[in-house]
Design a protein around this motif. Sequence first.
Motif, PDB file in Angstrom:
ATOM      1  N   ASN A 270       0.804  -1.227   0.000  1.00  0.00           N
ATOM      2  CA  ASN A 270       0.000   0.000   0.000  1.00  0.00           C
ATOM      3  C   ASN A 270       0.831   1.267   0.000  1.00  0.00           C
ATOM      4  N   ASN A 271       1.947   1.281   0.733  1.00  0.00           N
ATOM      5  CA  ASN A 271       2.690   2.545   0.835  1.00  0.00           C
ATOM      6  C   ASN A 271       3.956   2.581  -0.008  1.00  0.00           C
ATOM      7  N   THR A 272       4.168   1.563  -0.841  1.00  0.00           N
ATOM      8  CA  THR A 272       5.347   1.603  -1.716  1.00  0.00           C
ATOM      9  C   THR A 272       5.036   1.082  -3.121  1.00  0.00           C
ATOM     10  N   TYR A 273       4.580  -0.160  -3.220  1.00  0.00           N
ATOM     11  CA  TYR A 273       4.362  -0.756  -4.547  1.00  0.00           C
ATOM     12  C   TYR A 273       3.337   0.040  -5.345  1.00  0.00           C
ATOM     13  N   ILE A 274       2.143   0.233  -4.769  1.00  0.00           N
ATOM     14  CA  ILE A 274       1.101   0.952  -5.501  1.00  0.00           C
ATOM     15  C   ILE A 274       1.535   2.386  -5.817  1.00  0.00           C
ATOM     16  N   PRO A 275       2.026   3.153  -4.840  1.00  0.00           N
ATOM     17  CA  PRO A 275       2.463   4.516  -5.162  1.00  0.00           C
ATOM     18  C   PRO A 275       3.557   4.555  -6.231  1.00  0.00           C
ATOM     19  N   ASP A 276       4.456   3.570  -6.226  1.00  0.00           N
ATOM     20  CA  ASP A 276       5.508   3.572  -7.253  1.00  0.00           C
ATOM     21  C   ASP A 276       4.919   3.384  -8.645  1.00  0.00           C
ATOM     22  N   VAL A 277       3.953   2.480  -8.761  1.00  0.00           N
ATOM     23  CA  VAL A 277       3.316   2.278 -10.073  1.00  0.00           C
ATOM     24  C   VAL A 277       2.634   3.571 -10.517  1.00  0.00           C
ATOM     25  N   LEU A 278       1.948   4.231  -9.585  1.00  0.00           N
ATOM     26  CA  LEU A 278       1.266   5.480  -9.919  1.00  0.00           C
ATOM     27  C   LEU A 278       2.253   6.597 -10.258  1.00  0.00           C
ATOM     28  N   ALA A 279       3.444   6.551  -9.636  1.00  0.00           N
ATOM     29  CA  ALA A 279       4.439   7.598  -9.887  1.00  0.00           C
ATOM     30  C   ALA A 279       5.128   7.414 -11.230  1.00  0.00           C
ATOM     31  N   VAL A 280       5.400   6.157 -11.574  1.00  0.00           N
ATOM     32  CA  VAL A 280       6.202   5.865 -12.771  1.00  0.00           C
ATOM     33  C   VAL A 280       5.351   5.877 -14.045  1.00  0.00           C
ATOM     34  N   ALA A 281       4.111   5.380 -13.950  1.00  0.00           N
ATOM     35  CA  ALA A 281       3.281   5.203 -15.142  1.00  0.00           C
ATOM     36  C   ALA A 281       3.116   6.467 -15.994  1.00  0.00           C
ATOM     37  N   PRO A 282       2.887   7.650 -15.415  1.00  0.00           N
ATOM     38  CA  PRO A 282       2.673   8.840 -16.253  1.00  0.00           C
ATOM     39  C   PRO A 282       3.842   9.146 -17.186  1.00  0.00           C
ATOM     40  N   TYR A 283       5.042   8.730 -16.815  1.00  0.00           N
ATOM     41  CA  TYR A 283       6.190   8.993 -17.681  1.00  0.00           C
ATOM     42  C   TYR A 283       6.278   8.008 -18.837  1.00  0.00           C
ATOM     43  N   TYR A 284       5.487   6.962 -18.778  1.00  0.00           N
ATOM     44  CA  TYR A 284       5.486   5.946 -19.825  1.00  0.00           C
ATOM     45  C   TYR A 284       4.072   5.733 -20.346  1.00  0.00           C
ATOM     46  N   LEU A 285       3.311   6.811 -20.376  1.00  0.00           N
ATOM     47  CA  LEU A 285       1.904   6.696 -20.729  1.00  0.00           C
ATOM     48  C   LEU A 285       1.686   6.158 -22.143  1.00  0.00           C
ATOM     49  N   ASP A 286       2.657   6.415 -23.037  1.00  0.00           N
ATOM     50  CA  ASP A 286       2.463   5.913 -24.407  1.00  0.00           C
ATOM     51  C   ASP A 286       2.517   4.385 -24.445  1.00  0.00           C
ATOM     52  N   TRP A 287       2.976   3.772 -23.329  1.00  0.00           N
ATOM     53  CA  TRP A 287       2.971   2.308 -23.277  1.00  0.00           C
ATOM     54  C   TRP A 287       1.563   1.755 -23.041  1.00  0.00           C
ATOM     55  N   GLY A 288       0.601   2.665 -22.904  1.00  0.00           N
ATOM     56  CA  GLY A 288      -0.797   2.241 -22.916  1.00  0.00           C
ATOM     57  C   GLY A 288      -1.263   1.944 -24.330  1.00  0.00           C
ATOM     58  N   GLY A 289      -0.386   2.229 -25.308  1.00  0.00           N
ATOM     59  CA  GLY A 289      -0.709   1.930 -26.697  1.00  0.00           C
ATOM     60  C   GLY A 289       0.293   0.984 -27.334  1.00  0.00           C
ATOM     61  N   ILE A 290       1.130   0.366 -26.500  1.00  0.00           N
ATOM     62  CA  ILE A 290       2.129  -0.594 -27.000  1.00  0.00           C
ATOM     63  C   ILE A 290       1.927  -1.915 -26.274  1.00  0.00           C
ATOM     64  N   GLY A 291       2.070  -3.000 -26.980  1.00  0.00           N
ATOM     65  CA  GLY A 291       1.938  -4.315 -26.339  1.00  0.00           C
ATOM     66  C   GLY A 291       0.510  -4.821 -26.344  1.00  0.00           C
ATOM     67  N   HIS A 292      -0.216  -4.540 -27.410  1.00  0.00           N
ATOM     68  CA  HIS A 292      -1.643  -4.856 -27.499  1.00  0.00           C
ATOM     69  C   HIS A 292      -1.903  -6.331 -27.793  1.00  0.00           C
ATOM     70  N   THR A 293      -2.873  -6.916 -27.072  1.00  0.00           N
ATOM     71  CA  THR A 293      -3.365  -8.253 -27.396  1.00  0.00           C
ATOM     72  C   THR A 293      -4.892  -8.224 -27.386  1.00  0.00           C
ATOM     73  N   THR A 294      -5.523  -9.297 -27.839  1.00  0.00           N
ATOM     74  CA  THR A 294      -6.928  -9.247 -28.240  1.00  0.00           C
ATOM     75  C   THR A 294      -7.887 -10.107 -27.416  1.00  0.00           C
ATOM     76  N   HIS A 295      -7.440 -11.313 -27.021  1.00  0.00           N
ATOM     77  CA  HIS A 295      -8.349 -12.233 -26.316  1.00  0.00           C
ATOM     78  C   HIS A 295      -7.721 -12.607 -24.984  1.00  0.00           C
ATOM     79  N   PHE A 296      -8.566 -12.798 -23.970  1.00  0.00           N
ATOM     80  CA  PHE A 296      -8.068 -13.019 -22.606  1.00  0.00           C
ATOM     81  C   PHE A 296      -8.860 -14.104 -21.902  1.00  0.00           C
ATOM     82  N   ALA A 297      -8.179 -14.925 -21.096  1.00  0.00           N
ATOM     83  CA  ALA A 297      -8.880 -15.975 -20.354  1.00  0.00           C
ATOM     84  C   ALA A 297      -8.312 -16.113 -18.952  1.00  0.00           C
ATOM     85  N   ALA A 298      -9.207 -16.432 -18.003  1.00  0.00           N
ATOM     86  CA  ALA A 298      -8.773 -16.723 -16.639  1.00  0.00           C
ATOM     87  C   ALA A 298      -9.667 -17.824 -16.089  1.00  0.00           C
ATOM     88  N   CYS A 299      -9.100 -18.682 -15.264  1.00  0.00           N
ATOM     89  CA  CYS A 299      -9.930 -19.719 -14.654  1.00  0.00           C
ATOM     90  C   CYS A 299     -10.392 -19.305 -13.269  1.00  0.00           C
TER      91      CYS A 299
END
Lengths: 572, 168
Positions: A270-299
């Motif tokens: 809660n006080n490190t992992y999540i905040p780090d993801v929130l801190a780092v992601a904005p600098y790599y926002l274009d990676w929201g458009g890279i690495g695309h896949t189409t179908h997903f499954a979970a059991c």
Amino acid sequence: MAGCKTSKMPVTPVGNYNGKVVIDPVNRLEGHLRIEVEVENGRVKNAWSSSQLFRGLEIILQGRDPRDAKHFTQRACGVCTHTHALASTRCVDNAVGVQKSIPETGLVLRNLLLGAQFLHDHVVHFYHLHALDWVDVVSALSASPKKAAEITNTAGLGHRQHTVEELQATQDRIKKFVEQGQLGIFANAYFLEPHASYKLPAELNLIATHHYLEALKIQILPARMMAIIGGKNPHTQSLYEGGITCYDALKPENIAQFKALFKQTMEFVNNTYIPDVLAVAPYYLDWGGIGHTTHFAACGEFPMDESDLASRYLPAGVIFNNDLSVVHDFDPDKVMEHVAHSWYKDGAPKHPWQGVTDPMYTSLDEMETGNTGKYSWMKAPRYDGKATEVGPLAQVLIAYGKGHPRVKPVVDLVLKHLGVGPAALFSTLGRTAARCIETKVIGDEMVAWIEKLEANVAAGKTDIVAPFKMPDSAFGVGFVNAPRGFLSHWIEIEGGKIKNFQLVVPTTWNLGPRSDDGTLSPVEEALIGTPVFDPKRPVEVLRTIHSYDPCIACGVHIIDPKTNETYKFKVC
Amino acid sequence: MADEKKSILVLGVGNILLRDEGVGVRVVERLGREFAFSDNVRLMDGGVRGMILMDPIIESDHVVIIDAVVNDHPPGTIYRLDGDDLRLSVAFKNSVHDMDLLETMCCCELISGKRPSAVIVGIEPKDYQSDPLVELSPEIEAKIPRLMELALEEIRAVGGDFAPRSDN
């Protein structure tokens, strides 16, 4: 990409390279993986994922007591050991018909054990297997520890308070390592020379490096949690068909210890992992458009009734064509394995119960011959004929699509923070954020399971395993939605012994080769369009590969004192 | 003899499904069956895990690792690696097991500032690449007593004690 800010979005640079890039072996993952991409004008045009190691685990299991399967399967892999033990146990549970009889306390213990595995694996993955693709440790040396502390203490991302001294100490320690040339785990890293694809400011690099070191200490805690219920770690040994046999885990002092370790671990989440993801992601926002896949499954995962996938805390399901509005039911009959592009004797796609392991190595050169060649030791699993991604992203999307009351708010919070819409989830950035989200929603629910355990112990409900009789012949399957995704073990019992045993592991779903009709596997699809700035340091390709948390389950663990053995890495 | 007994970890690592790859685990199993050790000595089957071993390693003053070691000498050749030998083996080497044992030790130093002293008692494997099998090659099986002897020497040298089990 829907809803993303365009004016300040950092852009991963595109080079002008034309040609092949081969990464062999891929670092920072379990197992031996070779990735080949064809780059045109600086972007990936085609990709091949090849696993260089023959598994053959199925062969060693034939003729053995089904109850032994868990002890063999979990020795195969250095990372996922317990999840294989659980899948094997569940598949024999299914075959012998004991699923409905497992006592509730036994189920709760199994869930807590698996939950601890998630807490361990996802933290280790983000910091120790993925972070160095995004974080420049050398840049951390030029940061101002004072400014870094201001970020953690005032940016409102949820970080705990840091002192300037602790950040300075980390900077000093890293500086000492770099100066002494003892780069150790940072040797051959791509950021040893400046790399234009690394976008974080020096202070964030320092903060992330500081947390990288902290996470090394933290990961010990969930590992100990697993040992309390699993008997030991690595290679837990308390699972048994019909439940679990860790009676010591019911003792108040052991439950207290489990709780204390859990509390500390969740504080970090809660006080490190999540905040780090929130801190780092904005600098790599274009990676929201890279690495695309189409179908997903979970059991789905964390059952309250082992015979019913619908009883699982995280739901099972399938999503096609990125359509979050329709979550299909998961149907195990639709799982098939293709071998046209794999080093096995040819044949039609087979369901795992009819699966055979009949290796036939040809050569690596066949990768070059377009769609016809065989190039991997992995088979190509397909769901309803489609290349289906599995893992935290799949699980989170399916839960989100179903309006899961824990998952939906967390996902929406992250999307809002980044200023993007759900379409951004189908990406490397989404995959990385989903791993963090999955950790959070599992950890939060573990509180209830611990309470249930304590209540049951207080009420004298201390049965944790149910008896059964081994049938002479039966089929069984065990599903685990492991930290890496959908894992299944399939057994045929004859004469009370294992006649056939097939494992279909999540990494095979994600990083296998093309299927019979030439459909790319999820990672191959995800790599298409990836910018490659410097073909000699293709960190962009690694970002997506690592986002799958691949585990090739090599088991080869030889110490090799030959010095300066670097990658066989060529730019063709 | 030191006033304070050093805590000693005897760690057998490897994959028992891959024949000689699992020799380290087998040696530790036999040590545990055939000898009783002083309180400051802990035997552990480390399996194929890397990062998780950080916990027992970081708690120890000295680690004796038993493992297969590939060095292009004849199968059954026995090695002892310590100090600089170990340091040279770290880094992104051509190994399939990234956060492996040696990198784990390097991480121990990074986070605690101290690194337990370590020695590897190793043996050149004969076969670790054919189909999965739990049995060791005969040539390697024959060397287990010698590996046990060397491990016991290391344990004694850093202040551990042992005696054969009477119920053996």
